[in-house]
Structures are given as structure tokens and as C-alpha cells.
Scaffold this motif. Structure first.
Motif, PDB file in Angstrom:
ATOM      1  N   CYS A 172       0.869  -1.178   0.000  1.00 12.15           N
ATOM      2  CA  CYS A 172       0.000   0.000   0.000  1.00 12.15           C
ATOM      3  C   CYS A 172       0.903   1.224   0.000  1.00 12.15           C
ATOM      4  N   VAL A 235      -6.309  -1.337   5.912  1.00  7.97           N
ATOM      5  CA  VAL A 235      -7.196  -1.386   4.750  1.00  7.97           C
ATOM      6  C   VAL A 235      -7.103  -2.764   4.106  1.00  7.97           C
ATOM      7  N   GLU A 238      -7.789  -6.433  -0.856  1.00  2.61           N
ATOM      8  CA  GLU A 238      -8.593  -6.555  -2.081  1.00  2.61           C
ATOM      9  C   GLU A 238      -9.201  -5.231  -2.517  1.00  2.61           C
ATOM     10  N   THR A 239      -9.320  -4.284  -1.595  1.00  6.81           N
ATOM     11  CA  THR A 239      -9.890  -2.978  -1.955  1.00  6.81           C
ATOM     12  C   THR A 239      -8.852  -2.060  -2.591  1.00  6.81           C
ATOM     13  N   LEU A 240      -7.569  -2.445  -2.553  1.00  4.73           N
ATOM     14  CA  LEU A 240      -6.511  -1.577  -3.058  1.00  4.73           C
ATOM     15  C   LEU A 240      -6.247  -1.751  -4.544  1.00  4.73           C
ATOM     16  N   ARG A 244      -2.088   0.180  -6.320  1.00  5.12           N
ATOM     17  CA  ARG A 244      -2.029   0.321  -4.866  1.00  5.12           C
ATOM     18  C   ARG A 244      -1.369   1.600  -4.390  1.00  5.12           C
ATOM     19  N   ARG A 297     -10.778   8.419  -4.094  1.00  5.73           N
ATOM     20  CA  ARG A 297     -10.418   7.034  -3.778  1.00  5.73           C
ATOM     21  C   ARG A 297      -9.905   6.903  -2.354  1.00  5.73           C
ATOM     22  N   GLU A 300     -12.793   7.144   0.035  1.00  8.21           N
ATOM     23  CA  GLU A 300     -13.607   5.923   0.017  1.00  8.21           C
ATOM     24  C   GLU A 300     -12.947   4.795   0.813  1.00  8.21           C
ATOM     25  N   LEU A 301     -11.618   4.828   0.872  1.00 10.11           N
ATOM     26  CA  LEU A 301     -10.887   3.815   1.634  1.00 10.11           C
ATOM     27  C   LEU A 301     -10.776   4.172   3.116  1.00 10.11           C
TER      28      LEU A 301
END
Length: 321
Positions: A172, A235, A238-240, A244, A297, A300-301
Motif C-alpha cells: 500500500c 485497509v 482486495e480494496t486496493l 495500490r 479514492r 472511500e478507503l
């Protein structure tokens, strides 16, 4: 949980250590070990509680140097070690060795040990952008850095993303805005003046502004950056995807607005302590960095930013006491 921090003797590293110890846990697990790495031994916290904190003097640009740390299979690695912008521009070899080669060695060390679930959080920079840019950037804006520091950070971003795509590490990358107001003294970063023109006058000292007042910057407070580093470890991977690396939600301010905020907070006497002396080299570097971003983005994270420049300045004053 075992956490490793490179660049742990630095400004962000020391604040991150304090925040992690205050929290006592990460990813829902208690922190039992912190390994602090820097060229010189990072200061140990006065009261680490039940956390085992070790400080190692280590040159992570040397192959095999970090192996003993990776052999302990840390769950989270914060990679903060870096040569700052002006220094990287002045010495290409040094910047490449510290900013890029060390990152590659770290990634290879993780790959060789199968540390595919280790969360690697790296601090990147707004300097990764540059060139002909739209008025407002987002995370999909092409990276066209205009200095060696930004180039080295962009290279690291691509490498971490690829190792993560291959399932070799869980990366990340946070692109940090310019951090103000930093405590301490000015350093070799081209952006150092942005803290200095606020910090020094607030401390009753003179400061030099090396850029025109109409220049704009994308900034964030130290406190919000530390919050972001902590959150980046939690975080979900899978959401990254698919890329990344992303920009944190800073705020856009001009140098003129910085100086006006200084006047509002501390008066004309403080403002008079700022002397204007243009430095073409500093101006060229900082002016190549974009100052307006759409950071949907990151928000949202779950990352958040400062509400105003005045809030940033007042937070510095509160901390200074």
C-alpha cells in the motif's frame, strides 16, 4: 504482532512509533514487538509498556543487511527511509541507492521468505507527478516526475504494485502531500520552507521564503499523515487493486494564504519575520509539483484530511505548548 519501521529515527518514524504504542494494537491484534531501523539507532521510547522495542543501526541499501529482520517474519513493514527531494536531486547515486535500491532489496527479501501477507506501507510523494498536467489531478493521472526524487518514488510505486499483483507482498503506497507544520529545524527537502515560514516566525525567529507568494501547494498536517499511515496497515488488500498507490486528501493553499494565516494567528510582527529571497532551484522543484487533486479514492478507503490551514497551524501551536 511484529511491526518494522525503516527510517524510524526521522520525524514521521518517531511520531508513528508513539502512535502505535499509544494504540497498542493493529489489525485487531496486540502489538508485541517493534523493530526500528535507521542509519543511526533510533531513540527508544521512554515507556514502551509491554511492547518489545529494539532499535537497529542498519544500512538497508546493502544486500543482505535487512535479512535478520525479515527472518523474524514481521506482519507490517512501514518503509519510510528516504533521501529527500533537494538531496536526491543533488546526488543521483545517493538518491537511487536509498530511494530505489533499498526498496527493491526489501521487496526481494519479502519474496524470498514468502512474506506474501506482510503489509508493506511505503511513503511516496506528490513529487511523483509533474510535466503538463490537468488543472485537477486524480489517482489515474499519468506520473511524469520532473526531478530525481519524484522519479525514484514513482519507480518504487510501480515495483510495489507489481509485487503485490503477483501475490509476493501486500503493498500500500501513500502519496504524501507536503507536510506542514513540521517541528524542528529546516532540512534538505525543497519543500522545507513551507514549514519554516510558519514555524520560525511563530517561534520568534526569522525565516526565508524562497518562492513567489502565488505558488500553490498541496499540504497535510503531521497528525493526519500519521493517522493515514496507521490506517494504511488496516485497509483490506482486495480494496486496493488494481493500483495500490494513491494521493492522500490534502488541502490546496498558496504561499500567500500561508502568510496570511500566520498574520491572523500571530499578528503583523510575526509576518514581518519572513524575508523573501527567491531561490530558482527550490522554486523549479516545488513549482513542478501539482497542487490540486481529486482524492475520492482515498476517502472511500477511509482516509481523511485536514479541514483548513488555520487548523493545521493551531494544531502545531497546541503541540508546541
Amino acid at each position: 504482532m511484529h511491526i518494522v519501521i525503516t527510517g524510524a529515527a526521522g520525524f514521521l518514524g518517531q511520531r508513528l512509533v508513539a502512535r502505535l504504542l499509544a494504540r497498542g494494537e493493529l489489525q485487531g491484534q496486540p502489538i508485541h514487538r517493534l523493530t526500528l531501523i535507521d542509519q543511526d539507532e533510533a531513540p527508544l521510547p521512554a515507556d514502551p509498556g509491554e511492547v518489545d522495542v529494539e532499535s537497529l543501526a542498519m544500512d538497508i541499501t546493502e544486500p543482505g543487511e535487512i535479512d535478520i529482520v525479515l527472518d523474524a517474519r514481521p506482519r507490517v513493514i512501514y518503509h519510510l527511509a528516504a533521501v529527500v527531494s533537494s538531496a536526491a536531486e543533488a546526488d543521483l547515486e545517493l538518491g537511487m541507492r536509498v530511494n530505489f535500491d533499498a526498496t527493491r532489496l526489501l521487496l526481494e527479501g519479502c519474496r524470498e521468505r514468502g512474506l506474501n501477507t506482510t503489509r508493506l506501507v511505503m511513503a511516496s510523494s506528490v513529487a511523483a507527478y509533474g510535466g503538463e498536467l490537468p488543472a485537477v489531478l486524480d489517482d489515474m493521472t499519468a506520473l511524469q516526475p520532473q526531478n530525481s526524487y519524484g522519479t525514484q518514488k514513482a519507480m518504487c510505486e510501480l515495483l510495489i504494485n507489481d509485487y503485490s499483483r503477483r501475490g509476493l507482498v501486500d503493498g500500500c503506497v501513500l502519496r504524501l502531500p507536503t507536510i506542514i507544520v513540521r517541528p524542528g529545524r529546516p532540512n534538505a527537502a525543497a519543500s522545507s520552507f513551507a514549514s519554516s515560514i510558519l514555524r520560525e516566525p511563530l517561534n520568534g525567529e526569522e525565516a526565508v521564503c524562497p518562492v513567489p507568494t502565488e505558488l500553490t501547494m498541496f499540504v497535510m498536517s503531521p497528525g493526519k499523515v500519521i493517522e493515514a499511515l496507521v490506517h494504511a496497515a488496516e485497509v483490506a488488500g482486495e480494496t486496493l487493486a488494481p493500483f495500490r498507490a494513491f494521493m492522500l486528501p490534502g488541502i490546496t493553499v498558496s504561499v500567500a494564504e500561508m502568510l496570511e494565516t500566520l498574520r491572523q494567528v500571530a499578528g503583523d510582527e510575526a509576518l514581518a519575520r519572513v524575508r523573501h529571497e527567491r531561490d530558482p532551484q527550490v522554486e523549479a522543484i516545488v513549482a513542478s509539483w501539482p497542487a490540486r487533486f481529486e482524492t475520492r479514492r482515498a476517502r472511500e478507503l477511509g482516509f481523511s484530511g485536514d479541514r483548513s490551514l488555520r487548523e493545521i497551524v493551531e494544531a502545531f501551536l497546541d503541540e508546541r505548548g
